[in-house]
Design an enzyme around this catalytic site. Structure first.
Site, short mmCIF file in Angstrom:
data_model
loop_
_atom_site.label_atom_id
_atom_site.label_comp_id
_atom_site.label_asym_id
_atom_site.label_seq_id
_atom_site.Cartn_x
_atom_site.Cartn_y
_atom_site.Cartn_z
N ASP A 33 0.89 -1.29 -0.07
CA ASP A 33 0.05 -0.03 0.06
C ASP A 33 0.88 1.19 0.01
O ASP A 33 0.42 2.12 0.86
CB ASP A 33 -0.99 0.07 1.18
CG ASP A 33 -1.95 -1.34 1.20
OD1 ASP A 33 -2.36 -1.63 0.45
OD2 ASP A 33 -1.82 -2.01 2.43
N GLU A 226 -11.11 0.10 -3.18
CA GLU A 226 -10.46 0.50 -2.16
C GLU A 226 -9.26 1.34 -2.53
O GLU A 226 -9.07 1.32 -3.86
CB GLU A 226 -9.88 -0.59 -1.12
CG GLU A 226 -8.98 -1.47 -1.75
CD GLU A 226 -8.62 -2.66 -0.62
OE1 GLU A 226 -9.23 -2.64 0.40
OE2 GLU A 226 -7.84 -3.42 -0.83
#
Ligand SMILES: *[C@@H]1O[C@H](CO)[C@@H](O)[C@H](O)[C@H]1NC(C)=O
Ligand SMILES: *[C@@H]1O[C@H](CO)[C@@H](O)[C@H](O)[C@H]1NC(C)=O
Length: 326
Positions: A33, A226
């Site tokens: 991420d 997301e």
């Protein structure tokens, strides 16, 4: 015709043919991420918690350094008040940080991150804000006794993305974590994974009106979305996001475009998916608007998130409402 069975072969061939992308720049280290920040020609990337710290950080003075970036070091001390006993966040649970320099305010560095709320049993993640006055290497500290944004009953909030528009308006995009309540991918059913946009004042903290939903899984025609990332280029807003379950090869990176930051966004297209450049499950993209430099992760081992996620770098090409990797 022989098929290319050695895993290094397709990667080596495609990397050589395409200087815009560099794979696995941390040589197999877990770095999921990745948020990307660029200051004075140095690129900084920050990741989800790993054995390298609560929020590991790497950097390089040459974004396109195929030979690797600096070994990850912690940028967020475990003794930050927010993650100390009695603080709002549980130590070791930080996900998907995004760091920006508040060039429109006091030029300090703001790190938005998600951590699990302290409490008994399983708790959702919510968003916090940590700061460093003048050093993007950190340490970033969060002295708050409460989280910053916390829709706890909806599953919490994750994947913050700070964005300064070219009219100098500041925003924070994030995902409402429906999967915490059993909705969305990774074993859940179709449900609530909206991407929200919260307008902020220049201090990066004070709300400047209400958050609004700008995109969601149903509109995208998928089970869950997301990791929003925003870009504006020639009057077109790009909203990049990850689709599917982060743990599997079906995870990929899509985007939609709009002429207004609040939307309506439309025309979902895929930027990166399994098989491209020999990647497995590419997602978690973050882009720096000026340079079009972007970071993203992918599974090191096909279908096996336990083997970690590697850091990849790429330079995007943008033309009208189309983003590509050339
Ligand atoms: C760039 O990466 C190299 C190789 O890992 C490392 O030695 C160097 O310190 C990095 N530069 C910066 C500014 O972090
Ligand atoms: C997945 O990765 C973990 C950690 O490296 C390893 O222990 C496990 O054997 C791997 N699973 C498969 C199916 O290869």
């Amino acid at each position: 015709m022989h098929s290319l069975t050695h895993s290094f072969l397709p990667v080596a061939l495609l990397t050589a043919a395409s200087s815009a992308i560099n794979l696995n720049v941390l040589n197999g280290q877990d770095f999921a991420d990745p948020g990307l920040l660029e200051v004075n020609g140095i690129s900084y990337s920050y990741s989800t918690a790993s054995n390298r710290g609560a929020i590991p950080k790497t950097s390089n003075s040459s974004f396109n350094n195929a030979g690797g970036w600096a070994a990850p070091e912690n940028s967020f001390p475990q003794d930050s008040p927010a993650q100390s006993p009695g603080g709002w966040a549980k130590a070791g649970t930080s996900w998907a940080p995004d760091v920006v320099q508040l060039t429109d305010y006091d030029s300090s560095f703001a790190m938005y991150y998600a951590s699990e709320i302290n409490g008994n049993g399983g708790q959702p993640h919510c968003l916090g804000l940590a700061r460093n006055r003048d050093n993007p290497n950190g340490p970033f500290t969060d002295g708050s006794t409460q989280s910053f944004i916390c829709p706890a009953s909806e599953g919490g909030a994750i994947d913050p993305e700070a964005f300064l528009d070219d009219d100098n308006s500041r925003y924070l995009a994030y995902k409402i974590d429906g999967p915490f309540n059993g909705q969305g991918p990774c074993g859940g059913t179709q449900g609530n994974t909206p991407i929200m946009l919260q307008p902020l004042q220049h201090d990066g903290y004070t709300f400047n009106g209400d958050a609004r939903q700008v995109w969601d899984a149903q509109s995208a025609g998928v089970l869950g979305i997301e990791a929003p990332a925003l870009l504006k280029r020639d009057g077109v807003y790009f909203l990049f996001y990850s689709v599917g379950c982060y743990a599997g090869n079906d995870y990929r990176t899509d985007y939609v475009t709009a002429s207004n930051i609040y939307g309506p966004y439309s025309n979902p297209r895929t930027l990166l998916q399994t098989g491209d450049f020999g990647l497995f499950g590419p997602g978690g993209l973050d882009v720096v608007p000026g340079s079009l430099h972007a970071t993203f992760h992918s599974l090191i081992q096909s279908g096996n998130v336990s083997a970690g996620r590697q850091l990849n770098t790429v330079v995007l090409s943008v033309n009208g409402n189309t983003a590509t990797i050339s």
